[in-house]
Write a protein that holds these residues in place. Sequence first.
Motif, PDB file in Angstrom:
ATOM      1  N   UNK A   1       0.831  -1.208   0.000  1.00  0.00           N
ATOM      2  CA  UNK A   1       0.000   0.000   0.000  1.00  0.00           C
ATOM      3  C   UNK A   1       0.861   1.252   0.000  1.00  0.00           C
ATOM      4  N   UNK A   2       1.983   1.177   0.693  1.00  0.00           N
ATOM      5  CA  UNK A   2       2.895   2.326   0.733  1.00  0.00           C
ATOM      6  C   UNK A   2       3.416   2.661  -0.660  1.00  0.00           C
ATOM      7  N   UNK A   3       3.805   1.637  -1.432  1.00  0.00           N
ATOM      8  CA  UNK A   3       4.298   1.873  -2.789  1.00  0.00           C
ATOM      9  C   UNK A   3       3.193   2.451  -3.674  1.00  0.00           C
ATOM     10  N   UNK A   4       1.975   1.963  -3.509  1.00  0.00           N
ATOM     11  CA  UNK A   4       0.857   2.467  -4.318  1.00  0.00           C
ATOM     12  C   UNK A   4       0.631   3.953  -4.069  1.00  0.00           C
ATOM     13  N   UNK A   5       0.647   4.350  -2.805  1.00  0.00           N
ATOM     14  CA  UNK A   5       0.419   5.765  -2.500  1.00  0.00           C
ATOM     15  C   UNK A   5       1.643   6.624  -2.831  1.00  0.00           C
ATOM     16  N   UNK A   6       2.825   6.032  -2.842  1.00  0.00           N
ATOM     17  CA  UNK A   6       4.001   6.783  -3.302  1.00  0.00           C
ATOM     18  C   UNK A   6       3.876   7.117  -4.782  1.00  0.00           C
ATOM     19  N   UNK A   7       3.412   6.148  -5.566  1.00  0.00           N
ATOM     20  CA  UNK A   7       3.219   6.374  -7.001  1.00  0.00           C
ATOM     21  C   UNK A   7       2.176   7.460  -7.227  1.00  0.00           C
ATOM     22  N   UNK A   8       1.066   7.372  -6.506  1.00  0.00           N
ATOM     23  CA  UNK A   8       0.031   8.404  -6.639  1.00  0.00           C
ATOM     24  C   UNK A   8       0.537   9.759  -6.149  1.00  0.00           C
ATOM     25  N   UNK A   9       1.288   9.740  -5.070  1.00  0.00           N
ATOM     26  CA  UNK A   9       1.800  10.996  -4.526  1.00  0.00           C
ATOM     27  C   UNK A   9       2.762  11.690  -5.471  1.00  0.00           C
ATOM     28  N   UNK A  10       3.614  10.918  -6.146  1.00  0.00           N
ATOM     29  CA  UNK A  10       4.546  11.512  -7.108  1.00  0.00           C
ATOM     30  C   UNK A  10       3.788  12.119  -8.281  1.00  0.00           C
ATOM     31  N   UNK A  11       2.771  11.411  -8.739  1.00  0.00           N
ATOM     32  CA  UNK A  11       1.962  11.939  -9.835  1.00  0.00           C
ATOM     33  C   UNK A  11       1.229  13.203  -9.391  1.00  0.00           C
ATOM     34  N   UNK A  12       0.753  13.221  -8.166  1.00  0.00           N
ATOM     35  CA  UNK A  12       0.108  14.427  -7.652  1.00  0.00           C
ATOM     36  C   UNK A  12       1.078  15.578  -7.504  1.00  0.00           C
ATOM     37  N   UNK A  13       2.336  15.268  -7.152  1.00  0.00           N
ATOM     38  CA  UNK A  13       3.357  16.318  -7.052  1.00  0.00           C
ATOM     39  C   UNK A  13       3.592  16.984  -8.402  1.00  0.00           C
ATOM     40  N   UNK A  14       3.674  16.195  -9.475  1.00  0.00           N
ATOM     41  CA  UNK A  14       3.848  16.761 -10.819  1.00  0.00           C
ATOM     42  C   UNK A  14       2.637  17.595 -11.218  1.00  0.00           C
ATOM     43  N   UNK A  15       1.433  17.090 -10.894  1.00  0.00           N
ATOM     44  CA  UNK A  15       0.222  17.837 -11.247  1.00  0.00           C
ATOM     45  C   UNK A  15       0.158  19.149 -10.484  1.00  0.00           C
ATOM     46  N   UNK A  16       0.541  19.139  -9.225  1.00  0.00           N
ATOM     47  CA  UNK A  16       0.533  20.365  -8.432  1.00  0.00           C
ATOM     48  C   UNK A  16       1.560  21.374  -8.960  1.00  0.00           C
TER      49      UNK A  16
END
Length: 546
Positions: free
Chosen positions: A430-445
Amino acid sequence: MDLEPGALRGQESDPLLLQKTPRELPGSGQDCYEDQPMRYIPGDVEIGFFLPLQSPEVSNVTGAERFQRPPNKACRPYTYIEKNYQQLFMAAFTLHEINRNPNLLPNISLGYRVYNSYSSEERTLEHYQWWLSGTYQPLPNYNCREPGKIVAAIGGATSALSVQMGTLLDLYHLPQLHSYLKNTQFKNIVGEQVFVDENRLCSASCPAGFRKLPLEGKPPCCFSCSPCSEGEISSHRDAEQCQKCPEDEYSNEQRDHCLPKTVTFLDVNDPWGKAVTAVALSLSLLTALVLWVFVKFQDTPIVQANNRNLSYLLLTSLSFCFLCSLLFVGRPTTASCLFRQTVFAVVFTVAVSSILAKTIIVVLAFRVTRPGSRMRIFLHPRVPYCVVLICSGIQGLFCAIWLGNSPPFPEADTHSESHHIILTCNEGSTFAFYCVLGYMGFLALGSFTIAFLARNLPDAFNEAKFITFSMLVFCSVWISFLPTYQSSKGKAVMIVEIFSILASSAGLLGCIFIPKCLVILLTSWENTIKLNKDQRPSRSKDFSFF
């Protein structure tokens, strides 16, 4: 229970449990017993016990021997019924416990007399008369004891005897023992709670599908019937506890049987599966159509002004974003679980990093205006592709670490829905899944921030405003995705993620490219009409010339 001498009465020591002195049957050598109390313990008040402790012996004398001596009706041979002595032990122990507890009957001691209950109702009732009259001869309506000495009787080995016993005792207004000790409770020698209440009625039996629920402050036989919870059953009456069904089974409505669960998943033939497939293919086709328009009108100013190669890359990645949602439809396999999240993450990162690169180019084009500025090196044509490559490569590295350490795998979910086993993919980490989403959110932000700062730059083809709005939609979708994803179960988890993929991708397509596409098509249509008008006069001249 073994009773030692004196155990039934603290102040007395009795060498025999039954205080009876056998006397010899004349001329036979056999023991016989007189019709008197088999045991007597004095007390302030007295209870009579009538228990089947002895039975007459069957005579084995036959023939002429039977007439060698006259029959003795006053004394008959009897044998002990040893298995019934437990009844006497229990009664004696109960009264002993009551007498030793000063909180139950303060300043009052319970005594008792034990009489044998014969197989003959007539003989047993005769003993009742002896006990009631207090003499060795049955004298009805006569009592030589103190008034109120006799308080209760316990007996009735057979139903017929119980009826006759109740009829006789009603005449003397005598109950059972429980009526005298009504509404009392005490702890026995081992610490167990004992309840006595003449008005208490035990609860009705709990049917199958229910369990007995003890009532606080009530005796053990008073309980309520609580239905078994979902996933639990009780297959017999008066169950103390409900039993859980196996993980691959569920309880029926009556909660008395377990039924096998049905295996299910987000199938392409399900209504949700059909809807997802139709929407994903339609949006992917629409994206391909927009890409065709941009390629066909690639020499127009609106296409050239916004870095048409990045636009091609962004449209291609968006088309794959729509298609990657189809990986969530169908029976989960090892391959589909491995590619489901990683393909989605990489393709979406390519799309978001392309938008980030377009935003950076727009800002640099207006900010770096001075000749000889070192910032002009960032206007090199290869810079946008480097941004996309680096950002996507980092995401790819995250996914590789994820797959190498804790990859997703197929899983049977037996808990989300009570009647179904849902085949799904476990994310592994689950940690890896949210890291992937978090990185994508960082680029979008980052894209949103840069585009927001450049939204007021003057240019007819400035797409910073479109990028700002598209990133706002994108971030809103995925921010709302997180709590919804956490609270969803079963098929809803996959449907929520598919919706987020389609909605965010559609937001990027609609906010950035659809307005441009409409402008291109409308401009082309207007130019075509104008060209046709210009060509009509020349055709008229040619016609008149001929």
